[in-house]
Write a protein that holds these residues in place. Structure first.
Motif, PDB file in Angstrom:
ATOM      1  N   TYR A  57       3.595  12.113   3.946  1.00 11.33           N
ATOM      2  CA  TYR A  57       4.234  10.871   3.501  1.00 11.33           C
ATOM      3  C   TYR A  57       3.430  10.159   2.423  1.00 11.33           C
ATOM      4  N   SER A  58       2.181  10.585   2.220  1.00 11.83           N
ATOM      5  CA  SER A  58       1.385   9.946   1.171  1.00 11.83           C
ATOM      6  C   SER A  58       2.029  10.129  -0.206  1.00 11.83           C
ATOM      7  N   LEU A 106       6.502   1.365   6.211  1.00  9.86           N
ATOM      8  CA  LEU A 106       7.426   2.342   5.621  1.00  9.86           C
ATOM      9  C   LEU A 106       8.871   1.893   5.807  1.00  9.86           C
ATOM     10  N   TYR A 107       9.151   1.259   6.950  1.00  5.58           N
ATOM     11  CA  TYR A 107      10.507   0.738   7.178  1.00  5.58           C
ATOM     12  C   TYR A 107      10.818  -0.409   6.217  1.00  5.58           C
ATOM     13  N   LEU A 108       9.846  -1.320   6.027  1.00  5.09           N
ATOM     14  CA  LEU A 108      10.069  -2.485   5.160  1.00  5.09           C
ATOM     15  C   LEU A 108       9.960  -2.153   3.676  1.00  5.09           C
ATOM     16  N   LEU A 131      -0.144   2.283   1.377  1.00  9.87           N
ATOM     17  CA  LEU A 131      -1.235   3.029   0.753  1.00  9.87           C
ATOM     18  C   LEU A 131      -2.578   2.662   1.379  1.00  9.87           C
ATOM     19  N   VAL A 132      -2.804   1.386   1.624  1.00  7.49           N
ATOM     20  CA  VAL A 132      -4.041   0.930   2.261  1.00  7.49           C
ATOM     21  C   VAL A 132      -4.139   1.470   3.685  1.00  7.49           C
ATOM     22  N   ILE A 180      -6.981   3.750   5.544  1.00 13.53           N
ATOM     23  CA  ILE A 180      -7.628   3.316   6.786  1.00 13.53           C
ATOM     24  C   ILE A 180      -7.502   4.384   7.866  1.00 13.53           C
ATOM     25  N   TYR A 181      -6.316   4.985   7.944  1.00 13.08           N
ATOM     26  CA  TYR A 181      -6.099   6.043   8.928  1.00 13.08           C
ATOM     27  C   TYR A 181      -7.046   7.217   8.672  1.00 13.08           C
TER      28      TYR A 181
END
Length: 428
Positions: A221-222, A285-287, A299-300, A304-305
């Motif tokens: 998804y990136s 991702l929903y918003l 992206l941030v 972090i993940y």
């Protein structure tokens, strides 16, 4: 003759004896895979590419286990955590190098792609040429050959003359004395032995979660997040390099902090940090469809993940079986761990496209559950391993769960006593 026969049979069940030799032979396997890749284009054979990939898979599976065992046996106790975590750092570096070499400016072209696929053979050749200069495992020299001088010489070559090797040799002899007469256990015996039940559960939970934590989904998804953030399609490959570089840098940071932080804290913090990032990433991702700047938040969160993943499960998990199991259980434990790792990777590769097709970015909620539950499991059921021998860690496991059993038994006893008092009162 009888003595030689017994020594040979013992050697078949001792992974430290053939660890270095297995690494040497494994490099030949990598070179064979590279040759298949190089010749596939001239032979116009995609079957050779498939065969080469299978050979590479064998090389990776064997190398991950034996390399980890060898370096853990060569590392001093105070640096064992740092050395074990370096496995994940070099895996991350390998992935980043693959991404870098795969861009069109280097090997990602129609003419040079076979050299990209064959590049693993170069690293195999490099190790094949340099590994013979390294000493044999000190543990094998001391415990299997009873060669104190050879063990001391190997430790001095590995650690330097300023470091006194005798305390480490005493720890090895103490473990050997505690396990005197104990045979190397097979996989079924590992599953049936209640004395190592919690160590086995720890390996199962951590290695299953390593593949089901959502790292593949985040990387997939990136690209969508990068596009939504306004990065042109032709520059997405460079943005992907950025995520790879982020993983490498945070893995190196994990190497630097693990001796002061401890593995339990890194695992617990990593799992819960990843779970929080996945939950928030699902929301952003929903918003993203309704708020234009939400893609930057996504992206941030991806960064972090990756940070929590690289400084936690990615670094700590690989060497874990070698640290929490005694010598007699290590071969079986690493076999179980490696099997779970590769089966999990295969399952994710086969099922993940279907999950994404039906759930889209809500698939992150599945991975959130795995990360959160694993974090809770580690906090309540796994002791700290920092600067401890295997015997000390085993004792900590026993103390932790004996305490839980005593607490449960006292609660059950209290409930039973209250029931008796209630029954007597009713009769009176």
């Amino acid at each position: 003759m009888e003595g030689k026969r017994r020594y040979f049979e013992k050697g078949l069940h001792d992974e430290s004896q053939w660890g270095k030799n297995t690494l040497l032979v494994n490099n030949v396997v990598a070179i064979c895979g590279a040759i298949l890749m190089v010749l596939s284009k001239s032979a116009l054979s995609f079957e050779m590419i498939i065969a080469g990939r299978i050979v590479y898979g064998i090389n990776a599976g064997v190398g991950l286990i034996v390399h980890t065992l060898y370096i853990l046996e060569c590392a001093p106790k105070r640096l064992r955590g740092m050395v074990g975590v370096s496995v994940a750092s070099f895996v991350s570096l390998g992935k980043f190098c693959g991404q870098l070499l795969g861009i069109s400016e280097l090997l990602g072209t129609d003419e040079r792609w076979i050299w990209l696929l064959a590049f693993s053979g170069v690293t195999g050749l490099l190790q094949l040429l340099t590994l013979p200069f390294l000493p044999e495992s000190p543990r094998y020299l001391l415990l299997e050959r009873s060669d104190r001088h050879g063990c001391e010489t190997a430790l001095i070559r590995l650690w330097g003359a300023k470091k006194d090797p005798k305390p480490e040799m005493e720890d090895m002899l103490a473990e050997d004395a505690a396990l005197k007469g104990v045979k190397i256990h097979r996989i079924m015996e590992l599953f049936l032995d209640v004395n190592v039940r919690w160590q086995l559960l720890t390996v199962i939970v951590t290695f299953v979660t390593l593949q089901l934590c959502g790292i593949n989904a985040v990387y997939l998804y990136s690209f969508d997040v990068f596009q939504a953030a306004g990065i042109p399609e032709e520059n997405l490959r460079y943005a992907a390099l950025g995520t790879g570089l982020c993983e490498v840098s945070t893995s190196i940071a994990c190497v630097l902090i693990i001796e002061s932080t401890g593995k339990k804290v890194l695992l617990f913090r990593g799992y819960l940090g990843m779970a929080a990032a996945l939950a928030l990433l699902t929301v952003t991702l929903y918003l993203q469809e309704f708020v234009s700047w939400m893609s930057y938040c996504s992206l941030v969160l991806i960064c972090i993940y990756i940070l929590f993943f690289s400084t936690g499960p990615a670094g700590v998990t690989a060497p874990l079986p070698g640290e929490i199991f005694t010598q007699s259980y290590k071969p079986a434990a690493f076999t179980v761990a490696c099997t779970l790792n590769w089966v999990g990777l295969f399952a994710v590769g086969m099922l993940f496209p279907l999950i994404v097709k039906h759930l889209d970015y809500f698939c992150f909620l599945i991975f959130f559950v795995f990360c959160f539950c694993s974090g809770v499991f580690v906090w309540f059921n796994v002791p700290e391993t920092k600067n401890k021998t295997v015997l000390e860690i085993t004792e900590d496991f026993n103390k932790m769960h004996q305490k839980h059993r005593r607490s449960l038994q006292s609660k059950l006893s209290s409930v039973h006593t209250n029931e008796i008092h209630a029954t007597v009162s009713t009769k009176l």
